[in-house]
Design a protein around this motif. Structure first.
Motif, PDB file in Angstrom:
ATOM      1  N   THR A  53       0.733  -1.137  -0.121  1.00 11.21           N
ATOM      2  CA  THR A  53      -0.001  -0.022  -0.058  1.00 11.21           C
ATOM      3  C   THR A  53       0.876   1.350  -0.038  1.00 11.21           C
ATOM      4  O   THR A  53       0.469   2.386  -0.205  1.00 11.21           O
ATOM      5  CB  THR A  53      -0.880   0.160   1.181  1.00 11.21           C
ATOM      6  OG1 THR A  53      -0.201  -0.018   2.444  1.00 11.21           O
ATOM      7  CG2 THR A  53      -1.792  -1.134   1.209  1.00 11.21           C
ATOM      8  N   TRP A  54       2.123   1.218   0.217  1.00  9.99           N
ATOM      9  CA  TRP A  54       3.041   2.283   0.273  1.00  9.99           C
ATOM     10  C   TRP A  54       2.987   3.191  -1.029  1.00  9.99           C
ATOM     11  O   TRP A  54       3.106   2.611  -1.978  1.00  9.99           O
ATOM     12  CB  TRP A  54       4.520   1.971   0.823  1.00  9.99           C
ATOM     13  CG  TRP A  54       4.996   3.218   1.137  1.00  9.99           C
ATOM     14  CD1 TRP A  54       5.206   4.160   2.126  1.00  9.99           C
ATOM     15  CD2 TRP A  54       6.216   3.518   0.409  1.00  9.99           C
ATOM     16  NE1 TRP A  54       5.998   5.254   2.012  1.00  9.99           N
ATOM     17  CE2 TRP A  54       6.979   5.036   0.991  1.00  9.99           C
ATOM     18  CE3 TRP A  54       6.942   3.025  -0.910  1.00  9.99           C
ATOM     19  CZ2 TRP A  54       7.760   5.550   0.451  1.00  9.99           C
ATOM     20  CZ3 TRP A  54       8.020   3.794  -1.297  1.00  9.99           C
ATOM     21  CH2 TRP A  54       8.498   5.126  -0.867  1.00  9.99           C
ATOM     22  N   THR A  56       1.212   3.862  -3.526  1.00 10.06           N
ATOM     23  CA  THR A  56       0.489   3.698  -4.466  1.00 10.06           C
ATOM     24  C   THR A  56      -1.112   4.083  -3.883  1.00 10.06           C
ATOM     25  O   THR A  56      -1.872   4.549  -4.600  1.00 10.06           O
ATOM     26  CB  THR A  56       0.242   2.237  -4.815  1.00 10.06           C
ATOM     27  OG1 THR A  56       1.387   2.001  -5.533  1.00 10.06           O
ATOM     28  CG2 THR A  56      -0.888   2.043  -6.106  1.00 10.06           C
ATOM     29  N   PHE A  57      -1.375   3.881  -2.703  1.00  8.38           N
ATOM     30  CA  PHE A  57      -2.654   4.191  -2.045  1.00  8.38           C
ATOM     31  C   PHE A  57      -2.450   5.164  -1.198  1.00  8.38           C
ATOM     32  O   PHE A  57      -3.482   5.504  -0.592  1.00  8.38           O
ATOM     33  CB  PHE A  57      -3.002   2.756  -1.321  1.00  8.38           C
ATOM     34  CG  PHE A  57      -3.669   1.612  -2.072  1.00  8.38           C
ATOM     35  CD1 PHE A  57      -4.835   1.543  -2.397  1.00  8.38           C
ATOM     36  CD2 PHE A  57      -2.607   0.836  -2.420  1.00  8.38           C
ATOM     37  CE1 PHE A  57      -5.088   0.468  -3.160  1.00  8.38           C
ATOM     38  CE2 PHE A  57      -2.862  -0.297  -3.388  1.00  8.38           C
ATOM     39  CZ  PHE A  57      -4.506  -0.413  -3.709  1.00  8.38           C
ATOM     40  N   ASP A  58      -1.485   6.201  -1.379  1.00 13.62           N
ATOM     41  CA  ASP A  58      -1.393   7.279  -0.471  1.00 13.62           C
ATOM     42  C   ASP A  58      -1.875   8.576  -1.393  1.00 13.62           C
ATOM     43  O   ASP A  58      -1.208   9.260  -1.992  1.00 13.62           O
ATOM     44  CB  ASP A  58      -0.196   7.430  -0.144  1.00 13.62           C
ATOM     45  CG  ASP A  58       0.188   8.675   0.722  1.00 13.62           C
ATOM     46  OD1 ASP A  58      -0.734   9.274   1.563  1.00 13.62           O
ATOM     47  OD2 ASP A  58       1.328   9.154   0.897  1.00 13.62           O
ATOM     48  N   ARG A  66      -9.052   7.650  -4.987  1.00 13.76           N
ATOM     49  CA  ARG A  66      -9.596   6.614  -4.143  1.00 13.76           C
ATOM     50  C   ARG A  66     -10.338   5.745  -4.778  1.00 13.76           C
ATOM     51  O   ARG A  66     -10.341   4.465  -4.692  1.00 13.76           O
ATOM     52  CB  ARG A  66     -10.496   7.478  -2.930  1.00 13.76           C
ATOM     53  CG  ARG A  66      -9.171   8.331  -2.093  1.00 13.76           C
ATOM     54  CD  ARG A  66      -9.847   9.149  -0.858  1.00 13.76           C
ATOM     55  NE  ARG A  66     -10.471   7.993  -0.069  1.00 13.76           N
ATOM     56  CZ  ARG A  66     -10.894   8.168   1.360  1.00 13.76           C
ATOM     57  NH1 ARG A  66     -11.336   9.503   1.288  1.00 13.76           N
ATOM     58  NH2 ARG A  66     -11.015   7.242   2.298  1.00 13.76           N
ATOM     59  N   ARG A  69      -8.398   3.261  -6.928  1.00  8.85           N
ATOM     60  CA  ARG A  69      -7.580   2.342  -5.876  1.00  8.85           C
ATOM     61  C   ARG A  69      -8.590   1.131  -5.371  1.00  8.85           C
ATOM     62  O   ARG A  69      -8.322   0.010  -5.339  1.00  8.85           O
ATOM     63  CB  ARG A  69      -7.210   2.894  -4.608  1.00  8.85           C
ATOM     64  CG  ARG A  69      -5.835   4.000  -4.864  1.00  8.85           C
ATOM     65  CD  ARG A  69      -5.158   3.520  -6.205  1.00  8.85           C
ATOM     66  NE  ARG A  69      -4.055   4.555  -6.601  1.00  8.85           N
ATOM     67  CZ  ARG A  69      -3.937   5.523  -7.197  1.00  8.85           C
ATOM     68  NH1 ARG A  69      -5.135   6.168  -7.737  1.00  8.85           N
ATOM     69  NH2 ARG A  69      -2.966   6.537  -7.570  1.00  8.85           N
ATOM     70  N   LEU A  73      -8.344  -2.734  -5.576  1.00  4.98           N
ATOM     71  CA  LEU A  73      -8.661  -3.760  -4.450  1.00  4.98           C
ATOM     72  C   LEU A  73      -9.636  -4.855  -5.038  1.00  4.98           C
ATOM     73  O   LEU A  73      -9.375  -6.077  -4.846  1.00  4.98           O
ATOM     74  CB  LEU A  73      -8.932  -3.028  -3.360  1.00  4.98           C
ATOM     75  CG  LEU A  73      -7.867  -2.259  -2.693  1.00  4.98           C
ATOM     76  CD1 LEU A  73      -8.448  -1.285  -1.636  1.00  4.98           C
ATOM     77  CD2 LEU A  73      -6.813  -3.232  -2.024  1.00  4.98           C
ATOM     78  N   VAL A  84      -3.069  -7.958   2.070  1.00  2.00           N
ATOM     79  CA  VAL A  84      -2.663  -6.518   1.639  1.00  2.00           C
ATOM     80  C   VAL A  84      -1.977  -6.007   3.078  1.00  2.00           C
ATOM     81  O   VAL A  84      -2.083  -6.149   4.009  1.00  2.00           O
ATOM     82  CB  VAL A  84      -4.095  -5.545   1.786  1.00  2.00           C
ATOM     83  CG1 VAL A  84      -3.635  -4.145   1.381  1.00  2.00           C
ATOM     84  CG2 VAL A  84      -4.807  -6.259   0.543  1.00  2.00           C
TER      85      VAL A  84
END
Length: 84
Positions: A53-54, A56-58, A66, A69, A73, A84
């Motif tokens: 998640t570092w 890429t999902f920030d 969002r 993303r 998922l 995850v």
């Protein structure tokens, strides 16, 4: 473009392509089955690939980012992803 920015853009592109079903590890139309390994302590079998998640999902509170993303998922779990 810095190395980190370039890497981030590539990973975002790759995640988008995966979510769109444009790439498959075994070719177009193939139904992938994950490679499983046993956890030494419990014997539980899990896929060898997880999803980090570092960076890429920030994306903070940007709704469009969002939402994309969430699609990644959803594709991950539909294809047998577990960790995850």
């Amino acid at each position: 473009m810095s190395e980190i920015t370039g890497r981030r853009r590539f990973l975002q592109w790759l995640a988008g392509m995966a979510a769109a079903g444009m790439i498959s590890p075994r070719g177009v139309g193939a139904t992938p089955s994950p490679i499983l390994r046993s956890v030494p302590g419990s014997g539980e079998r899990l896929p060898v690939i997880g999803l980090g998640t570092w960076i890429t999902f920030d994306v903070g509170t940007l709704f469009g980012e969002r939402e994309r993303r969430c699609e990644v998922l959803q594709a991950f779990f539909e294809r047998g992803g577990v960790v995850v």
